[in-house]
Design a protein around this motif. Structure first.
Motif, PDB file in Angstrom:
ATOM      1  N   ILE A  26       0.840  -1.199   0.000  1.00 52.16           N
ATOM      2  CA  ILE A  26       0.000   0.000   0.000  1.00 52.16           C
ATOM      3  C   ILE A  26       0.876   1.249   0.000  1.00 52.16           C
ATOM      4  N   LEU A  27       1.907   1.237   0.830  1.00 49.20           N
ATOM      5  CA  LEU A  27       2.806   2.391   0.897  1.00 49.20           C
ATOM      6  C   LEU A  27       3.582   2.585  -0.403  1.00 49.20           C
ATOM      7  N   VAL A  28       4.066   1.506  -0.976  1.00 51.07           N
ATOM      8  CA  VAL A  28       4.786   1.594  -2.253  1.00 51.07           C
ATOM      9  C   VAL A  28       3.824   2.017  -3.370  1.00 51.07           C
ATOM     10  N   GLY A  29       2.601   1.532  -3.320  1.00 46.65           N
ATOM     11  CA  GLY A  29       1.595   1.959  -4.296  1.00 46.65           C
ATOM     12  C   GLY A  29       1.364   3.456  -4.241  1.00 46.65           C
ATOM     13  N   HIS A  30       1.318   4.000  -3.039  1.00 46.58           N
ATOM     14  CA  HIS A  30       1.150   5.452  -2.899  1.00 46.58           C
ATOM     15  C   HIS A  30       2.344   6.199  -3.496  1.00 46.58           C
ATOM     16  N   ILE A  31       3.546   5.676  -3.279  1.00 45.14           N
ATOM     17  CA  ILE A  31       4.739   6.296  -3.864  1.00 45.14           C
ATOM     18  C   ILE A  31       4.634   6.293  -5.389  1.00 45.14           C
ATOM     19  N   VAL A  32       4.271   5.156  -5.953  1.00 47.26           N
ATOM     20  CA  VAL A  32       4.177   5.038  -7.417  1.00 47.26           C
ATOM     21  C   VAL A  32       3.087   5.954  -7.967  1.00 47.26           C
ATOM     22  N   PHE A  33       1.922   5.959  -7.332  1.00 44.80           N
ATOM     23  CA  PHE A  33       0.833   6.820  -7.799  1.00 44.80           C
ATOM     24  C   PHE A  33       1.245   8.286  -7.773  1.00 44.80           C
ATOM     25  N   THR A  34       1.943   8.692  -6.734  1.00 44.39           N
ATOM     26  CA  THR A  34       2.356  10.087  -6.609  1.00 44.39           C
ATOM     27  C   THR A  34       3.448  10.440  -7.617  1.00 44.39           C
ATOM     28  N   LEU A  35       4.427   9.556  -7.775  1.00 44.84           N
ATOM     29  CA  LEU A  35       5.523   9.844  -8.709  1.00 44.84           C
ATOM     30  C   LEU A  35       5.055   9.928 -10.156  1.00 44.84           C
ATOM     31  N   PHE A  36       4.064   9.108 -10.516  1.00 43.82           N
ATOM     32  CA  PHE A  36       3.560   9.140 -11.886  1.00 43.82           C
ATOM     33  C   PHE A  36       2.435  10.147 -12.085  1.00 43.82           C
ATOM     34  N   GLY A  37       2.075  10.862 -11.017  1.00 49.84           N
ATOM     35  CA  GLY A  37       1.112  11.941 -11.132  1.00 49.84           C
ATOM     36  C   GLY A  37      -0.324  11.515 -11.349  1.00 49.84           C
ATOM     37  N   TRP A  38      -0.678  10.351 -10.875  1.00 50.11           N
ATOM     38  CA  TRP A  38      -2.070   9.924 -10.999  1.00 50.11           C
ATOM     39  C   TRP A  38      -2.897  10.744 -10.029  1.00 50.11           C
ATOM     40  N   GLY A  39      -3.965  11.337 -10.537  1.00 53.57           N
ATOM     41  CA  GLY A  39      -4.774  12.264  -9.754  1.00 53.57           C
ATOM     42  C   GLY A  39      -5.482  11.613  -8.591  1.00 53.57           C
ATOM     43  N   GLU A  40      -5.674  12.408  -7.538  1.00 55.06           N
ATOM     44  CA  GLU A  40      -6.380  11.904  -6.364  1.00 55.06           C
ATOM     45  C   GLU A  40      -7.888  11.901  -6.555  1.00 55.06           C
ATOM     46  N   ASN A  41      -8.355  12.339  -7.715  1.00 57.40           N
ATOM     47  CA  ASN A  41      -9.790  12.286  -7.961  1.00 57.40           C
ATOM     48  C   ASN A  41     -10.232  10.874  -8.324  1.00 57.40           C
ATOM     49  N   GLN A  42      -9.295   9.981  -8.577  1.00 58.09           N
ATOM     50  CA  GLN A  42      -9.624   8.581  -8.812  1.00 58.09           C
ATOM     51  C   GLN A  42      -9.794   7.897  -7.463  1.00 58.09           C
ATOM     52  N   GLU A  43     -10.789   7.050  -7.361  1.00 56.97           N
ATOM     53  CA  GLU A  43     -11.121   6.429  -6.076  1.00 56.97           C
ATOM     54  C   GLU A  43      -9.995   5.553  -5.537  1.00 56.97           C
ATOM     55  N   LEU A  44      -9.377   4.739  -6.387  1.00 60.27           N
ATOM     56  CA  LEU A  44      -8.303   3.856  -5.933  1.00 60.27           C
ATOM     57  C   LEU A  44      -7.125   4.657  -5.395  1.00 60.27           C
ATOM     58  N   VAL A  45      -6.729   5.690  -6.121  1.00 63.28           N
ATOM     59  CA  VAL A  45      -5.592   6.517  -5.715  1.00 63.28           C
ATOM     60  C   VAL A  45      -5.899   7.219  -4.396  1.00 63.28           C
ATOM     61  N   SER A  46      -7.110   7.714  -4.251  1.00 64.99           N
ATOM     62  CA  SER A  46      -7.503   8.393  -3.027  1.00 64.99           C
ATOM     63  C   SER A  46      -7.537   7.434  -1.839  1.00 64.99           C
ATOM     64  N   THR A  47      -8.049   6.239  -2.051  1.00 59.99           N
ATOM     65  CA  THR A  47      -8.106   5.250  -0.978  1.00 59.99           C
ATOM     66  C   THR A  47      -6.714   4.815  -0.550  1.00 59.99           C
ATOM     67  N   VAL A  48      -5.836   4.585  -1.515  1.00 60.19           N
ATOM     68  CA  VAL A  48      -4.453   4.203  -1.203  1.00 60.19           C
ATOM     69  C   VAL A  48      -3.745   5.335  -0.479  1.00 60.19           C
ATOM     70  N   ALA A  49      -3.973   6.569  -0.884  1.00 65.38           N
ATOM     71  CA  ALA A  49      -3.343   7.720  -0.224  1.00 65.38           C
ATOM     72  C   ALA A  49      -3.804   7.838   1.226  1.00 65.38           C
ATOM     73  N   ASP A  50      -5.100   7.645   1.470  1.00 62.93           N
ATOM     74  CA  ASP A  50      -5.610   7.706   2.839  1.00 62.93           C
ATOM     75  C   ASP A  50      -5.014   6.597   3.704  1.00 62.93           C
ATOM     76  N   ALA A  51      -4.951   5.393   3.151  1.00 60.65           N
ATOM     77  CA  ALA A  51      -4.383   4.270   3.892  1.00 60.65           C
ATOM     78  C   ALA A  51      -2.897   4.480   4.133  1.00 60.65           C
ATOM     79  N   ALA A  52      -2.185   5.007   3.150  1.00 60.55           N
ATOM     80  CA  ALA A  52      -0.744   5.243   3.297  1.00 60.55           C
ATOM     81  C   ALA A  52      -0.476   6.315   4.347  1.00 60.55           C
ATOM     82  N   ASP A  53      -1.302   7.338   4.397  1.00 58.97           N
ATOM     83  CA  ASP A  53      -1.132   8.372   5.420  1.00 58.97           C
ATOM     84  C   ASP A  53      -1.292   7.781   6.817  1.00 58.97           C
ATOM     85  N   PHE A  54      -2.240   6.876   6.973  1.00 59.42           N
ATOM     86  CA  PHE A  54      -2.452   6.221   8.263  1.00 59.42           C
ATOM     87  C   PHE A  54      -1.296   5.279   8.603  1.00 59.42           C
TER      88      PHE A  54
END
Length: 95
Positions: A26-54
């Motif tokens: 989950i944490l590595v997924g958040h790194i990849v999503f952020t580095l490739f600039g995938w928007g947080e308006n997508q549900e998967l990216v937003s959910t992974v970001a919330d979980a990674a923050d926790f």
């Protein structure tokens, strides 16, 4: 004389290790999503970001990298390594 049977890791140890790697993924997924600039308006990216923050616990801001990309890698990469290490130790203890 009976042959000694080799035992592998127990089911509990395997499950604990699996949980540790899932948390790190989950944490590595958040790194990849952020580095490739995938928007947080997508549900998967937003959910992974919330979980990674926790899951990142106290690691964000622990080191000052000076570069936003390195800061992201340090914050969430250290947290991912932490979860793998802690769950590996727990698997050794309980398995």
């Amino acid at each position: 004389m009976a042959a000694r049977r080799q035992r592998g890791p127990s089911t509990v140890a395997t499950l604990i290790n699996l949980v540790g790697f899932a948390l790190a993924a989950i944490l590595v997924g958040h790194i990849v999503f952020t580095l490739f600039g995938w928007g947080e308006n997508q549900e998967l990216v937003s959910t992974v970001a919330d979980a990674a923050d926790f899951l990142s616990l106290f690691f964000p801001g622990l080191l000052d990298a000076g570069n936003p990309t390195l800061q992201l890698l340090a914050d969430y990469g250290l947290a991912a390594a932490f979860w793998v290490l802690v769950m590996g130790v727990a698997a050794k203890i309980f398995g």
